[in-house]
Scaffold this active site. Sequence first.
Site, PDB file in Angstrom:
ATOM      1  N   GLY A  49     -10.164 -30.330  -3.975  1.00  0.00           N
ATOM      2  CA  GLY A  49      -8.851 -29.699  -3.977  1.00  0.00           C
ATOM      3  C   GLY A  49      -8.748 -28.460  -4.750  1.00  0.00           C
ATOM      4  CB  VAL A  73     -11.329 -26.715  -0.381  1.00  0.00           C
ATOM      5  CG1 VAL A  73      -9.915 -26.647  -1.195  1.00  0.00           C
ATOM      6  CG2 VAL A  73     -11.837 -25.387  -1.067  1.00  0.00           C
ATOM      7  CG  HIS A  80       1.247 -37.137 -12.452  1.00  0.00           C
ATOM      8  ND1 HIS A  80       1.273 -35.798 -12.117  1.00  0.00           N
ATOM      9  CD2 HIS A  80       2.029 -37.126 -13.477  1.00  0.00           C
ATOM     10  CE1 HIS A  80       1.877 -35.112 -13.186  1.00  0.00           C
ATOM     11  NE2 HIS A  80       2.087 -35.927 -14.100  1.00  0.00           N
ATOM     12  CG  PHE A 122      -8.299 -27.394   3.428  1.00  0.00           C
ATOM     13  CD1 PHE A 122      -7.778 -27.659   1.986  1.00  0.00           C
ATOM     14  CD2 PHE A 122      -8.516 -28.359   4.307  1.00  0.00           C
ATOM     15  CE1 PHE A 122      -7.504 -29.035   1.646  1.00  0.00           C
ATOM     16  CE2 PHE A 122      -8.493 -29.781   3.866  1.00  0.00           C
ATOM     17  CZ  PHE A 122      -8.079 -29.995   2.542  1.00  0.00           C
ATOM     18  N   GLY A 136     -11.557 -18.061  -6.611  1.00  0.00           N
ATOM     19  CA  GLY A 136     -12.147 -19.122  -5.686  1.00  0.00           C
ATOM     20  C   GLY A 136     -11.683 -18.799  -4.353  1.00  0.00           C
ATOM     21  N   PRO A 137     -12.230 -19.705  -3.276  1.00  0.00           N
ATOM     22  CG  PRO A 137     -12.946 -21.559  -2.607  1.00  0.00           C
ATOM     23  CD  PRO A 137     -12.752 -21.151  -3.555  1.00  0.00           C
TER      24      PRO A 137
END
Length: 564
Positions: free
Chosen positions: A175, A171, A82, A167, A163-164
Site C-alpha cells: 500500500g 505496492v 479505521h 500500483f 516512491g512509485p
Amino acid sequence: MKQLIECVPNFSEGRNMAIIKQITDQVESVEGVRLLDVDPGAATNRTVVTFVGEPEAVLEAAFQAVKKAAEVIDMRYHKGEHPRFGATDVCPLVPIAGITMEEVAAYARKLAERIGKELGIPIYCYENAAFTNERRNLANNRSGEYEGLPKKLADPHWKPDFGPAEFNERVATTGATAVGARDFLVAYNVNLNTTSTRRANAVAFDIREKGRPVREGNPVTGKIKKDENGKEIWTPGSLKACKAIGWFIEEYGIAQVSINLTNISITPVHIAFEEACQKALDRGMRVTGSELVGLIPLQALLDAGKFFLAKQQRSLGVSEEELIKIAVKSLGLDDLKPFNPKEKIIEYLLSNPGDKKLVSLSVEGFANETASESPAPGGGSVSAAMGAFGVSLATMVANLSSHKAGWDERWEEFSAWAEKGQKLKDELLYLVDEDTRAFNKIMDAFGLPKGNDDEKAARDLAIQEATKYAIEIPFKVMKCSLESMGIIKAMAEIGNPNSVSDAGVGALAARSAVMGAYLNVKINASGLKDQDFLNKIMSESDEIEKKVISAEQEILQLVNSKIK
C-alpha cells in the site's frame, strides 16, 4: 539542549501480536531510541506505536519498522474499521524538545524520500511536511483508502511525493504511506463534581473548536439549522486546536471532559484547564482536578507552572522542580491518583537512571568525590560549580525582592532577573558534569590503539578533537560566569538591601569561577595544534578575565558601601 522527536507510526495490524512484535523489535534494535508505547486495536486491526529519541536515531528506527511492516503485512488481506491505505498507514514525527517544527518537517521529508526510494513504497507528505496545501490534510491523501490506490496512483494530480506512481505487485502488498510532521497531541481529562455525562458534554461543546450545532427551538433536541447551501450551521467553541467530549468514568464515579489538544502551542494544557473551569462554573459545576493520559513534554508543565505563578504575582525564576510542583497542584493532576513526573514527562522517561551526575550528589558527596584520588572532577567542574553558586545567590536576592512586602508592584521586574539567573544556573550545572565528561574523552582518546599508521592518525585526530572540546567547556564556564555578573550587580544595586552581602558573595564566586576556568583553558591549550583556534580563545579569555575582575571590584565597592 538535546534535540528530541517523537514518532507515532500506525501499522495495519492489530490482532496478531507476533507480527506486531516483529515490527517493534526493529524499533528497539536502534541505539538511542526508547519505545514508549504499543497500543493494538482488534476492531480497527491497527496498532499505534510511540517511540522517541534524537532525530537521526528516530529516523533509522522508523525506516526499519516501515521496512519490516512491508515484509510481514499484506494489504490485500487487510480488513478493519479505521481508514487506511498502507501496511504503515501513517508515520508522523513530532517535535519534543530543542527542535523546531521546520527542522522536524525537513526530517520527515528525508525519511519519506528514503522509504520511497529504498523500499519502493508510494509516499505522501502531510501536515507540516506537505509540499502543497491540499496535501496537508491527511484525509485528502488517504481518500479512497487502499482499495482506491490503483485509480489514485494513475492520476497525475495524485502522484506520490516519493516512491512509485504505479500500483505494481509490490505496492499491492505494501500500500502507500503518509509521512508527516505535526505538533504534539496531549490527551487530557478534566474532572467534574458531577456524574452527568450531559453536563460534561455541555462543557466539552463550550470549549472544543468544533463547538455545537445551531438548532431550531430547543437548543438540545431541536432540528439542526442549515445555511442556503444545505450545510449545517455550527457555533464554534472557545478553544482552537481542541477536541472534547463528555463521559462518565465508572472507575472514579465522576464525569469528565475528555480533551485532545492537537497543538499545545496554540492551546496549552493550562489554558484548556482554566477555560474548562470557567465553563463548568458557568453551568453550576466545579472542576476538582484533571488527568493526563499518556505523556507530556517537559516544557508544557514548565509553562503551566509559570502561568499559575504569574497569576499569584510570584516570581517565575524558580527551579524546574518547583515549577512542576506548582503545575501539578494547580492543575490537580494528582486528584484521582498520584502523579509521578518521572513516569509522565517524556524527557524524564528518556533519561538514563544509570547516569551518575556530580550535580546529583550532596555537597558532602561532591566534596568527597573531588577530594578522592580520582583526577575528575577537577578544577574545571569545581569552577563551574562556583559559577552556579554565584548566580544562584543573585537569583535568590531577585526572588526575595520579588516577594518583599511593600514591593508588590515590582514583582515582574525582579522575576525577570530571577529567570535570567535560573537559566545561567542550569547551564553552569550542566557544565559541572560536562567538564568531567570532556576530561574523560581525552583519556579515552589516549587509550585508542596505535599499532599502525592509520590507527596513529585516527588516535591523533581523536586526541585533538577531545582537547579542543576540553578547552571549549571551561571557556563556556567563563562566559556564563561573566554574564552572571550583570545580574549580581543589579541585585546589589536595586535588590533587597537585607541581602546585599549575598550579592557580594555571588560576585566573589563568579570571579573565582572565571579565573579557575581560565586556568583549565590554559592547561588544556598546551596540547592543541590548532593555533588559529587557540589565538582566538586565548584573546577572548584574556578579555573576559579583565572584565570579571573589574566587575567584581565594582560590585564589592557597592556592597561594602551599603553595609557600613
